[in-house]
Design a protein around this motif. Structure first.
Motif, mmCIF file in Angstrom:
data_model
loop_
_atom_site.group_PDB
_atom_site.id
_atom_site.type_symbol
_atom_site.label_atom_id
_atom_site.label_comp_id
_atom_site.label_asym_id
_atom_site.label_seq_id
_atom_site.Cartn_x
_atom_site.Cartn_y
_atom_site.Cartn_z
ATOM 1 N N TYR A 183 0.897 15.849 -4.982
ATOM 2 C CA TYR A 183 2.346 15.900 -4.303
ATOM 3 C C TYR A 183 3.468 14.614 -4.138
ATOM 4 C CZ TYR A 183 5.336 17.879 -1.084
ATOM 5 O OH TYR A 183 5.896 17.758 0.422
ATOM 6 N N SER A 184 2.738 13.868 -4.728
ATOM 7 C CA SER A 184 3.854 12.881 -3.696
ATOM 8 C C SER A 184 4.695 12.446 -5.814
ATOM 9 C CB SER A 184 3.761 11.607 -3.918
ATOM 10 O OG SER A 184 2.579 11.602 -2.559
ATOM 11 N N LEU A 185 4.499 12.641 -6.540
ATOM 12 C CA LEU A 185 4.902 12.617 -7.657
ATOM 13 C C LEU A 185 5.828 13.534 -8.605
ATOM 14 C CD1 LEU A 185 1.874 11.599 -10.431
ATOM 15 C CD2 LEU A 185 3.832 9.927 -9.534
ATOM 16 N N VAL A 186 5.312 14.870 -8.048
ATOM 17 C CA VAL A 186 5.938 15.872 -8.263
ATOM 18 C C VAL A 186 7.443 15.410 -7.022
ATOM 19 C CG1 VAL A 186 6.855 19.044 -7.673
ATOM 20 C CG2 VAL A 186 4.395 17.593 -8.978
ATOM 21 N N PHE A 243 4.468 3.741 2.785
ATOM 22 C CA PHE A 243 4.032 4.762 3.416
ATOM 23 C C PHE A 243 3.038 6.060 2.594
ATOM 24 C CE2 PHE A 243 6.380 4.122 7.393
ATOM 25 C CZ PHE A 243 6.797 5.550 7.739
ATOM 26 N N PHE A 244 3.632 5.627 2.055
ATOM 27 C CA PHE A 244 2.659 6.998 0.772
ATOM 28 C C PHE A 244 1.875 6.200 -0.371
ATOM 29 C CE2 PHE A 244 2.410 5.950 -4.691
ATOM 30 C CZ PHE A 244 2.038 7.438 -4.561
ATOM 31 N N LEU A 245 1.822 4.963 0.040
ATOM 32 C CA LEU A 245 0.123 4.144 -0.107
ATOM 33 C C LEU A 245 -0.496 4.767 1.048
ATOM 34 C CD1 LEU A 245 0.880 0.568 -1.754
ATOM 35 C CD2 LEU A 245 0.081 2.367 -3.253
ATOM 36 N N PHE A 291 2.873 10.564 6.937
ATOM 37 C CA PHE A 291 3.074 9.705 6.385
ATOM 38 C C PHE A 291 3.667 10.289 4.546
ATOM 39 C CE2 PHE A 291 0.456 7.339 8.970
ATOM 40 C CZ PHE A 291 0.548 6.719 9.119
ATOM 41 N N LEU A 292 2.963 11.609 4.768
ATOM 42 C CA LEU A 292 3.342 11.657 3.201
ATOM 43 C C LEU A 292 4.748 12.683 3.454
ATOM 44 C CD1 LEU A 292 2.401 13.041 0.323
ATOM 45 C CD2 LEU A 292 2.034 15.250 1.126
ATOM 46 N N TYR A 293 5.290 13.099 4.540
ATOM 47 C CA TYR A 293 6.464 13.962 4.151
ATOM 48 C C TYR A 293 7.435 13.500 4.475
ATOM 49 C CZ TYR A 293 4.328 18.271 4.447
ATOM 50 O OH TYR A 293 2.729 19.532 4.374
ATOM 51 N N PRO A 294 7.282 11.895 4.950
ATOM 52 C CA PRO A 294 8.233 11.156 5.199
ATOM 53 C C PRO A 294 8.305 9.748 4.117
ATOM 54 C CG PRO A 294 6.992 11.316 7.453
ATOM 55 C CD PRO A 294 6.444 11.778 6.456
ATOM 56 N N SER A 295 7.522 10.033 3.545
ATOM 57 C CA SER A 295 7.769 8.759 2.423
ATOM 58 C C SER A 295 8.363 9.113 1.198
ATOM 59 C CB SER A 295 6.316 8.543 1.397
ATOM 60 O OG SER A 295 5.924 8.397 0.392
ATOM 61 N N SER A 296 8.575 11.035 1.194
ATOM 62 C CA SER A 296 8.804 11.777 0.351
ATOM 63 C C SER A 296 10.266 11.433 0.730
ATOM 64 C CB SER A 296 8.092 13.363 0.397
ATOM 65 O OG SER A 296 9.020 13.905 -0.489
ATOM 66 N N ASN A 297 10.293 11.876 2.033
ATOM 67 C CA ASN A 297 11.880 12.072 2.719
ATOM 68 C C ASN A 297 12.643 10.970 2.316
ATOM 69 O OD1 ASN A 297 11.315 14.392 4.023
ATOM 70 N ND2 ASN A 297 11.115 13.335 5.467
ATOM 71 N N GLY A 298 12.175 9.425 2.999
ATOM 72 C CA GLY A 298 12.907 8.270 2.621
ATOM 73 C C GLY A 298 13.089 7.886 1.485
ATOM 74 N N TYR A 299 12.158 8.251 -0.092
ATOM 75 C CA TYR A 299 11.844 8.411 -1.258
ATOM 76 C C TYR A 299 13.192 9.173 -2.124
ATOM 77 C CZ TYR A 299 10.998 7.556 -6.226
ATOM 78 O OH TYR A 299 10.770 7.270 -7.606
ATOM 79 N N ASN A 300 13.762 9.865 -1.494
ATOM 80 C CA ASN A 300 14.265 11.037 -2.103
ATOM 81 C C ASN A 300 15.538 10.220 -1.855
ATOM 82 O OD1 ASN A 300 13.410 12.353 -4.737
ATOM 83 N ND2 ASN A 300 11.952 13.340 -2.175
ATOM 84 N N SER A 301 15.964 10.611 0.022
ATOM 85 C CA SER A 301 16.951 9.218 0.432
ATOM 86 C C SER A 301 17.442 8.654 -0.753
ATOM 87 C CB SER A 301 16.913 9.145 1.886
ATOM 88 O OG SER A 301 16.739 10.721 2.689
ATOM 89 N N TYR A 302 16.600 8.187 -1.019
ATOM 90 C CA TYR A 302 17.505 6.095 -1.626
ATOM 91 C C TYR A 302 17.714 6.667 -2.800
ATOM 92 C CZ TYR A 302 16.847 1.658 -4.427
ATOM 93 O OH TYR A 302 17.786 1.061 -4.866
#
Length: 297
Positions: free
Chosen positions: A108-111, A86-88, A47-58
């Motif tokens: 971590y997510s905010l950074v 996924f972040f929530l 959840f955390l890493y995939p959320s980060s991947n998706g957010y940055n890809s967007y």
């Protein structure tokens, strides 16, 4: 709204490459619980890493290969919302351990969001993004995993026995991180992102990483010898051997023809070999260090 293309950008299988940090923290955790182990593993890697991947890809809107996706599909608004879902979920799962672990996930997510969000876009600062990414994917993640696995809080970051191995993971990542950017120079330059690899140049990236790989070996040797774990040191060196060999072979080809050998395929093989070797080593180190093998032996 959550079409297949958006799910692809989450790059869940890519979490395998970040697993060594979790396994290292697991090996040194004194207060293990099967329930917490499962929660922390799922929270971070599904959840955390995939959320980060998706957010940055967007926000990156890459048109060429990125880590884990040779041909990334076009991003849509659905990817943005899926990454937030996924972040929530990650934050909610974190609360099952304790609120402090959940707050670490939030930090971590905010950074991570700041890495690509246009209002901050850490990615365009070569040394700043390198330092931040290496610290948070390494030392901070190590401490976060340690806290979650042990049901501790923010006090873990004041514990030398957590900070020292945590910094070892950052040193290792500071060496490998520029290599993950080396085949994206054209697209990064087009967007105005001065990544560290772009600033160093292609051959300079290899030379820079080689210095940090040497430093990684020295620091891990000091760590294992300080714990009187010579077997672990030899195991770590054995795990690093295929990584260094592939790195040297790749560099030798690059010196002859940069255009032909600096590409997604070679970079991903570097990632695969490194992650596989280190995951095997740290899984063994967990079994050995926690004496699980002796119990079942």
């Amino acid at each position: 709204m959550f079409e297949l293309a958006s799910w692809k950008h989450l790059r869940i299988p890519f979490s395998f490459y970040l697993l060594p940090v979790f396994l290292f923290a697991l090996a040194l955790t004194p207060n293990l619980s099967p329930d917490r182990l499962l929660i922390v593993l799922v929270t971070l890697h599904f959840f955390l890493y995939p959320s980060s991947n998706g957010y940055n890809s967007y926000f990156d809107k890459d048109e060429k290969s990125i880590g884990g996706l040779r041909n990334p599909p076009k991003v849509t608004k659905g990817l943005y919302y899926l990454s937030l879902v996924f972040f929530l979920i990650a934050l909610a799962l974190g609360f099952l351990v304790n609120w402090q672990f959940s707050s670490m996930l939030l930090v971590y997510s905010l950074v991570s969001m700041a890495y690509s969000h246009p209002s901050v876009r850490l990615k365009k600062y070569p040394y700043g993004s390198w330092l931040v990414a290496g610290f948070f994917q390494g030392c901070f993640t190590f401490g976060m995993a340690y806290a979650g696995l042990s049901d501790f809080g923010w006090e873990v970051f004041a514990m030398p026995h957590v900070l020292v191995p945590g910094m070892l993971t950052s040193i290792m990542l500071w060496g490998s991180y520029p290599l993950t950017q080396i085949y994206q120079h054209e697209e990064d330059a087009k967007r105005g992102d001065m990544t560290l690899s772009l600033k160093l140049g292609k051959k300079g990236t290899f030379l820079f990483s080689s210095v940090w790989f040497l430093l990684t070996g020295i620091c891990f040797a000091w760590f294992f010898l300080g714990r009187n774990q010579e077997t672990a040191l030899f195991g770590f060196l054995a795990a690093m051997l295929p990584v260094i060999l592939f790195f040297l072979i790749w560099f030798s080809f690059v010196r002859k023809d940069e255009e032909k050998y600096i590409n997604y395929t070679w970079a991903m093989w570097m990632n695969r070999i490194s992650a596989t070797a280190l995951n095997i080593f740290f899984a063994w180190y967990f079994l050995e260090n926690t004496q699980v093998m002796q119990v079942f032996g």
